[in-house]
Design a protein around this motif. Structure first.
Motif, short mmCIF file in Angstrom:
data_model
loop_
_atom_site.label_atom_id
_atom_site.label_comp_id
_atom_site.label_asym_id
_atom_site.label_seq_id
_atom_site.Cartn_x
_atom_site.Cartn_y
_atom_site.Cartn_z
N HIS A 94 32.19 36.27 45.65
CA HIS A 94 33.05 37.68 45.22
C HIS A 94 33.99 38.02 46.33
O HIS A 94 33.99 37.97 47.43
N ASN A 133 34.81 35.00 42.14
CA ASN A 133 34.96 36.23 41.03
C ASN A 133 35.73 37.22 41.67
O ASN A 133 35.59 37.48 43.07
N HIS A 190 38.12 40.78 41.10
CA HIS A 190 38.56 42.13 40.07
C HIS A 190 40.26 41.98 39.83
O HIS A 190 40.79 41.94 40.88
N GLU A 213 36.41 39.41 36.57
CA GLU A 213 35.38 40.30 36.46
C GLU A 213 35.86 41.29 34.94
O GLU A 213 36.83 42.01 35.36
N HIS A 257 26.97 39.88 35.96
CA HIS A 257 26.39 40.77 36.82
C HIS A 257 25.58 41.66 35.82
O HIS A 257 26.11 42.33 34.94
#
Ligand code: FE
Ligand code: FE
Ligand code: ZN
Length: 278
Positions: free
Chosen positions: A67, A105, A107, A142, A211
């Motif tokens: 992440h 991953n 944002h 995400e 998730h």
């Protein structure tokens, strides 16, 4: 078999995360590539990676999910903020090649008043500058809750980013059940419809990780507040339907629920394994 794990602290290295995963009954895990505040990454310990790889093979850990720091904003207005996100991305993607074939991953970011279109332009530009043809890592967008000016709370926004990414075969999507629910996708009562919508707009073949979180906040609240499995507004029945849905049951699931310690995750993994119809 259920592929399940949780977010772990990376400070003690990959072998340690592998061991923790087995200890709590999991077979995959997520970790931050560096301090979530986005600071300099620790130097990679190749010995630790080699030991992790043989441990993972012995214990059936096939997927791991990196992440990116959540403080990066690839859609920012300030060019220096976007450049910083690019630097981190480039460095992370290079480092990921030491663990080939895994997932990264991130944002998508917040447009902070510039508008969705401009924000998406910035995100696409970051991907087109940093993805490289022979990378083995798949980069995941995400799904976001849509708090503030977050991009990625709708499937059409994700589609727009993927469509304009040159190396789009390197791009997939990571669902976050808490974020979907708070963004207004009714995964509790309309899971089939949400899946159909996602398949039509993005393509189910792009969905590579999930998730798995309950939501403290109500449906369509556009708030990002995770809750323990079965203790929030999504509830255990809906979570059971998600992990058992034919279109989802073979995806890797990652818990990001608020826990004080690993035994909280072990407990949830246990519940989920009991719910899972293999
Ligand atoms: Fe996240
Ligand atoms: Fe998440
Ligand atoms: Zn969240």
């Amino acid at each position: 078999m259920l592929t399940i794990g949780c977010h772990l602290s990376a400070t003690k290295g990959f072998l340690h995360m592998g061991q923790e995963t087995i200890q709590i009954g999991g077979n995959t895990f997520q970790f931050f590539t560096r301090n979530p505040r986005g600071s300099q990454a620790k130097e990679l310990n190749l010995n630790d990676i080699a030991r992790f790889q043989s441990y993972a093979e012995q214990h059936g850990i096939h997927h791991i999910l990196a992440h990116a720091p959540y403080t990066l904003n690839p859609a920012a207005e300030n060019p220096a903020t976007r450049e910083f996100a690019e630097l981190v991305f480039k460095d992370d993607l290079t480092r990921m090649e030491h663990l080939p074939g895994q997932m990264y991953n991130f944002h998508p970011g917040s447009h902070v008043g510039q508008g969705v279109e401009t924000g998406i332009n910035h995100i696409v530009s970051l991907l087109n500058k940093t993805l490289f043809p022979d990378q083995t890592t798949v980069v995941l967008l995400e799904t976001m809750s849509g708090k503030g000016s977050e991009i990625g709370s709708s499937f059409t926004e994700l589609r727009a980013i993927i469509d304009r990414t040159e190396l789009s075969e390197k791009v997939g999507v990571c669902w976050d059940t808490c974020h979907l629910f708070s963004a207004g996708y009714d995964i509790v009562n309309q899971l089939d419809n949400v899946l159909t919508d996602f398949d039509k707009t993005v393509g189910l073949n792009r969905l590579l990780a999930i998730h798995l979180n309950d939501s403290l906040m109500p449906f369509q609240g556009h708030k990002d507040r995770h809750e323990k499995i079965g203790k929030g507004q999504i509830g255990l029945d809906a979570i059971g339907r998600i992990i058992n849905h034919p279109a989802l049951k073979d995806k890797p699931f990652y818990l990001e629920t608020p826990q004080d310690n690993l035994s909280g995750y072990a407990h949830e993994i246990n519940i989920l394994k009991e719910l899972y119809q293999s």
